[in-house]
Design a protein around this motif. Structure first.
Motif, PDB file in Angstrom:
ATOM      1  N   TYR A 218       0.842  -1.201   0.000  1.00  0.00           N
ATOM      2  CA  TYR A 218       0.000   0.000   0.000  1.00  0.00           C
ATOM      3  C   TYR A 218       0.883   1.260   0.000  1.00  0.00           C
ATOM      4  N   THR A 219       1.972   1.218   0.785  1.00  0.00           N
ATOM      5  CA  THR A 219       2.908   2.346   0.868  1.00  0.00           C
ATOM      6  C   THR A 219       3.436   2.705  -0.513  1.00  0.00           C
ATOM      7  N   LEU A 220       3.864   1.691  -1.258  1.00  0.00           N
ATOM      8  CA  LEU A 220       4.443   1.909  -2.596  1.00  0.00           C
ATOM      9  C   LEU A 220       3.435   2.586  -3.516  1.00  0.00           C
ATOM     10  N   LYS A 221       2.230   2.036  -3.522  1.00  0.00           N
ATOM     11  CA  LYS A 221       1.187   2.534  -4.429  1.00  0.00           C
ATOM     12  C   LYS A 221       0.759   3.950  -4.033  1.00  0.00           C
ATOM     13  N   PHE A 222       0.500   4.121  -2.734  1.00  0.00           N
ATOM     14  CA  PHE A 222      -0.030   5.397  -2.254  1.00  0.00           C
ATOM     15  C   PHE A 222       0.985   6.528  -2.437  1.00  0.00           C
ATOM     16  N   LEU A 223       2.243   6.282  -2.046  1.00  0.00           N
ATOM     17  CA  LEU A 223       3.241   7.350  -2.132  1.00  0.00           C
ATOM     18  C   LEU A 223       3.542   7.714  -3.587  1.00  0.00           C
ATOM     19  N   LYS A 224       3.478   6.726  -4.465  1.00  0.00           N
ATOM     20  CA  LYS A 224       3.668   7.010  -5.889  1.00  0.00           C
ATOM     21  C   LYS A 224       2.566   7.949  -6.384  1.00  0.00           C
ATOM     22  N   SER A 225       1.342   7.696  -5.923  1.00  0.00           N
ATOM     23  CA  SER A 225       0.205   8.536  -6.351  1.00  0.00           C
ATOM     24  C   SER A 225       0.336   9.960  -5.812  1.00  0.00           C
ATOM     25  N   LYS A 226       1.148  10.134  -4.765  1.00  0.00           N
ATOM     26  CA  LYS A 226       1.330  11.466  -4.170  1.00  0.00           C
ATOM     27  C   LYS A 226       2.604  12.156  -4.669  1.00  0.00           C
ATOM     28  N   GLY A 227       3.240  11.554  -5.688  1.00  0.00           N
ATOM     29  CA  GLY A 227       4.403  12.208  -6.286  1.00  0.00           C
ATOM     30  C   GLY A 227       5.731  11.925  -5.614  1.00  0.00           C
TER      31      GLY A 227
END
Length: 373
Positions: A218-227
């Protein structure tokens, strides 16, 4: 050829020791702060190399008294530093003050690393943290107000009784503040800590491995979506905001450590300072050095460390760099291991680089152990 080096400075004092912490840090030694700062200053004055990054870690550097910081500042001001120096100080919410932050600014500090760990006060309490979520928000805002434009926030997942929802909330709330950098580590229960004792006594309710994996994904996906882009297993940054100091370790470049228990790697030698604060002060004052152990790394040591550290980075290692450093092809040393994990889809070879695939990262510790010669 005199290479520019990274400088690590250790401040061993804490207001209270966290229950998971196995770092060489101590509470109840406030009386030693001034004499420690004086000894550390003497050690810093003897540094004769040009510095490209400074990282002040601990302990809790922001817990050190203003008077002690002023003593250290005088020595740091005299160091030979490159013009675009990255200068980081670590701190914990509840120990920041406007005076200290202003002093850091005047010393040239341009990056802060704030230890939050979790957004929920109940988790902070169960970790033995000295602060609340609100104190973190106040410290972060104060740093921004005083002009700090490069801030890292440390977070932890896989905590006792932590749910996926709580970890998601932590990431959402922290990214709302738009720090430039995030370090997200999974909790490791280290021997010799109170958490280890609880674990042995079955009093530590840790998340299942599957849940911890879900938190990381989830960390990988979420932080990627936040730039934020991931550039190391646990580290994420906005564009061009990677931590240059940590990259020195991961690239097996040279660094010097000052302060009690600090480690150094210079000219192929690894050495470390005395850990006991009183003994460190005495050694510096009596002998001008506190080094208690110095070993020349063997070629085998250097090769292993180059692989262990390099494979932590998302873009892995350069085969040309390997050849240049060790005068041998990586395939002469590691052909079987590399082929084994390439066939399993866990290591990818692309152009000049070898790096772990997403699945490889998940079991990176297991893979790294195969690179022991």
């Amino acid at each position: 050829m005199n290479k520019d080096i990274a400088l690590y400075i250790h401040i061993p004092f804490c207001k209270q020791k966290c229950l998971y912490c196995d770092f060489p840090s101590f509470c109840g030694k406030e009386k030693q702060m001034i004499s420690y700062a004086e000894a550390l200053s003497k050690e810093l004055v003897s540094v004769d190399k040009r510095i490209k990054t400074i990282f002040v870690g601990g302990g809790t550097p922001t817990y050190l008294s203003l008077e002690a910081w002023n003593i250290i500042k005088r020595s740091i001001d005299k160091l030979n530093k490159i013009s675009d120096l990255e200068f980081t100080v670590e701190g914990n919410p509840g120990t920041f003050s406007e005076e200290k932050l202003k002093l850091f600014k005047s010393m040239g500090v341009n990056r802060l690393s704030i230890g939050l760990q979790a957004w929920q006060d109940n988790h902070l309490k169960s970790l033995g943290r000295i602060h609340s979520k609100d104190e973190f928000i106040n410290s972060f805002s104060m740093a921004r107000k005083l002009g700090f434009k490069n801030i890292n926030v440390d977070l932890m997942f896989g905590l006792p009784n932590q749910t996926l929802d709580e970890w998601q909330e932590t990431l959402e709330e922290v990214t709302r503040l738009e720090p430039e950098h995030l370090s997200c580590y999974s909790l490791i229960v280290e021997e010799g800590t109170p958490f280890y004792k609880y674990y042995e006594e079955n009093k530590l309710n840790l998340p299942e491995e599957e849940l911890e994996r879900e938190m990381y994904q989830y960390t990988l996906k979420f932080l990627k979506s936040k730039g934020y882009h991931q550039y190391e297993i646990s580290n994420f940054s906005k564009k061009n905001r990677e931590c240059k100091h940590n990259l020195v370790y991961w690239n097996l470049d040279e660094y010097l450590g000052c302060g009690s228990s600090a480690h150094s790697y210079i000219d192929g030698y690894r050495f470390r300072n005395e850990e006991n604060v009183e003994k460190y002060i005495e050694d510096i004052n009596t002998h001008g050095t506190a080094v208690i152990e110095k070993n020349k790394n063997s070629l085998k040591d250097d090769i292993e460390e180059f692989m262990f550290m390099g494979l932590r980075k998302i873009d892995g290692i350069s085969m040309k760099d390997f050849q240049k450093r060790f005068n041998v092809s990586i395939f002469n040393v590691y052909k079987d291991v590399v082929e084994k994990y390439k066939n399993k889809g866990m290591i990818i070879e692309k152009g000049d680089r070898i790096f772990l695939s997403p699945r490889g990262i998940e079991i990176s510790n297991f893979i790294m152990s195969d690179f022991i010669l």
